[in-house]
Design an enzyme around this catalytic site. Sequence first.
Site, short mmCIF file in Angstrom:
data_model
loop_
_atom_site.label_atom_id
_atom_site.label_comp_id
_atom_site.label_asym_id
_atom_site.label_seq_id
_atom_site.Cartn_x
_atom_site.Cartn_y
_atom_site.Cartn_z
N MET A 30 0.99 -1.25 -0.06
CA MET A 30 -0.06 0.05 -0.04
C MET A 30 0.89 1.04 -0.02
O MET A 30 0.46 2.30 0.24
CB MET A 30 -0.88 -0.12 1.28
CG MET A 30 -1.89 -1.04 1.26
SD MET A 30 -3.31 -0.89 2.09
CE MET A 30 -2.84 -0.61 3.64
N LEU A 33 6.56 3.19 1.35
CA LEU A 33 7.63 2.01 1.34
C LEU A 33 8.87 2.19 2.02
O LEU A 33 9.31 3.39 2.47
CB LEU A 33 7.94 1.37 -0.07
CG LEU A 33 6.90 1.20 -1.23
CD1 LEU A 33 7.57 1.09 -2.45
CD2 LEU A 33 6.19 0.08 -0.68
N HIS A 37 9.56 -3.32 3.14
CA HIS A 37 9.34 -3.65 1.64
C HIS A 37 10.66 -4.00 0.94
O HIS A 37 10.32 -4.83 0.21
CB HIS A 37 8.39 -2.62 1.14
CG HIS A 37 7.16 -2.27 1.83
ND1 HIS A 37 6.94 -0.89 2.43
CD2 HIS A 37 5.90 -2.64 1.87
CE1 HIS A 37 5.94 -0.99 3.30
NE2 HIS A 37 5.01 -2.07 2.63
N LYS A 150 4.95 -9.55 9.67
CA LYS A 150 4.33 -8.70 10.56
C LYS A 150 2.85 -8.74 10.62
O LYS A 150 2.34 -8.57 11.76
CB LYS A 150 4.66 -7.10 10.31
CG LYS A 150 4.35 -6.25 11.48
CD LYS A 150 5.03 -4.82 11.21
CE LYS A 150 4.12 -3.86 10.45
NZ LYS A 150 2.59 -3.80 10.87
N SER A 186 7.08 -0.37 9.62
CA SER A 186 5.88 -0.31 9.20
C SER A 186 5.63 1.16 8.65
O SER A 186 6.11 2.28 9.31
CB SER A 186 4.68 -0.34 10.73
OG SER A 186 3.52 0.28 10.12
N ARG A 188 3.24 3.09 9.11
CA ARG A 188 2.40 3.97 10.14
C ARG A 188 3.49 4.54 11.26
O ARG A 188 3.40 5.26 11.63
CB ARG A 188 1.62 3.00 10.99
CG ARG A 188 0.60 2.57 10.45
CD ARG A 188 -0.20 1.46 10.94
NE ARG A 188 -1.10 0.89 10.11
CZ ARG A 188 -2.72 1.07 10.00
NH1 ARG A 188 -3.12 2.09 11.04
NH2 ARG A 188 -3.38 0.30 9.45
O1 PAF Z 1 -0.17 -5.62 3.83
C1 PAF Z 1 -0.63 -4.87 3.13
O2 PAF Z 1 0.05 -3.95 2.64
C2 PAF Z 1 -1.95 -5.14 2.17
O3 PAF Z 1 -2.96 -5.42 3.24
C3 PAF Z 1 -1.97 -5.61 0.94
C4 PAF Z 1 -1.49 -6.91 1.36
C5 PAF Z 1 -0.94 -4.93 0.06
C6 PAF Z 1 -3.35 -5.61 0.41
O4 PAF Z 1 -3.82 -4.20 0.15
#
Ligand code: PAF
Length: 279
Positions: A30, A33, A37, A150, A186, A188
């Site tokens: 989402m 990054l 990621h 996570k 995260s 967040r």
């Molecule tokens: O883990 C995430 O960032 C989201 O839940 C995902 C897997 C990209 C689905 O929107």
Amino acid sequence: MEIINTVAGLNQALNSARKEGKSIGFVPTMGALHQGHMDLVSRASAECDVVVVSVFVNPTQFNNPSDLEKYPRTPEADSELLKKFGCDVAFFPSEREIYPENLVSPRVDLEGLDEVMEGTFRPGHFKGVVQVVSRLFQLVEPQKAFFGLKDFQQVAVIKKMVLQLNLPIQIIPCETSRTEKGLAMSSRNTRLTEIQKEEALIIYQTLMQAKTDSAVFSPQETKARAMVWFEQGSLELEYLSIVDPDTLKELTDQWVSGATMCIACFCGEVRLIDNMTLI
Ligand code: PAF
């Protein structure tokens, strides 16, 4: 690296790879990054010929509109990072591309995996995750898809979905990336102040303490001790559970292999989750 916004563009970018029988590795995200990621992208790049990363803030998995609104969006920085870490195709679709009017989402029986922990506090969340990930899988057609542990419950849900829909996709769960002091990476975290980042370390400390305790105490004793430990800090606990990794059912007297402690809490206004395999 190609940056693509449409389904047609994605097909064009992947068609020759598909024809040549190249393996496609997929990392759904989402955005916003971070190193966590990038660890997934590096792993995908080591294991697959072509790496596709999607960046899409999926509205259907947010049960709280203000959480959706506040979710960090950093597309330029995301593209720069992806270029550096071996992504071949960066897919930034619009909502229309992901959810066209006539789209029928598959029905999946998650056998209760979506009714505990995150499911209790974020009703409908996993239905949204299943909806978007099944759609992305349909568009990308990867051989392997990489998910961070996570989101432990999400990994269990996605594995169940793949099994139920009989998809020829291997789900690769990847270890949680942490800061030096142990805070789980995260998107967040960008909303935390430096002081809050220190305060949030109580999560990791609680998990580590529980790992030690699990050698001596039962699951329910380990849980009770962990709650006391956590309360020494200043975060507000939402849930703390020790679960069977496959059924996500709470453990009480007996340990099972892969038993995992999961924590969700608020640090100020920011909701954080983390987990650790204890046994
Ligand atoms: O883990 C995430 O960032 C989201 O839940 C995902 C897997 C990209 C689905 O929107």
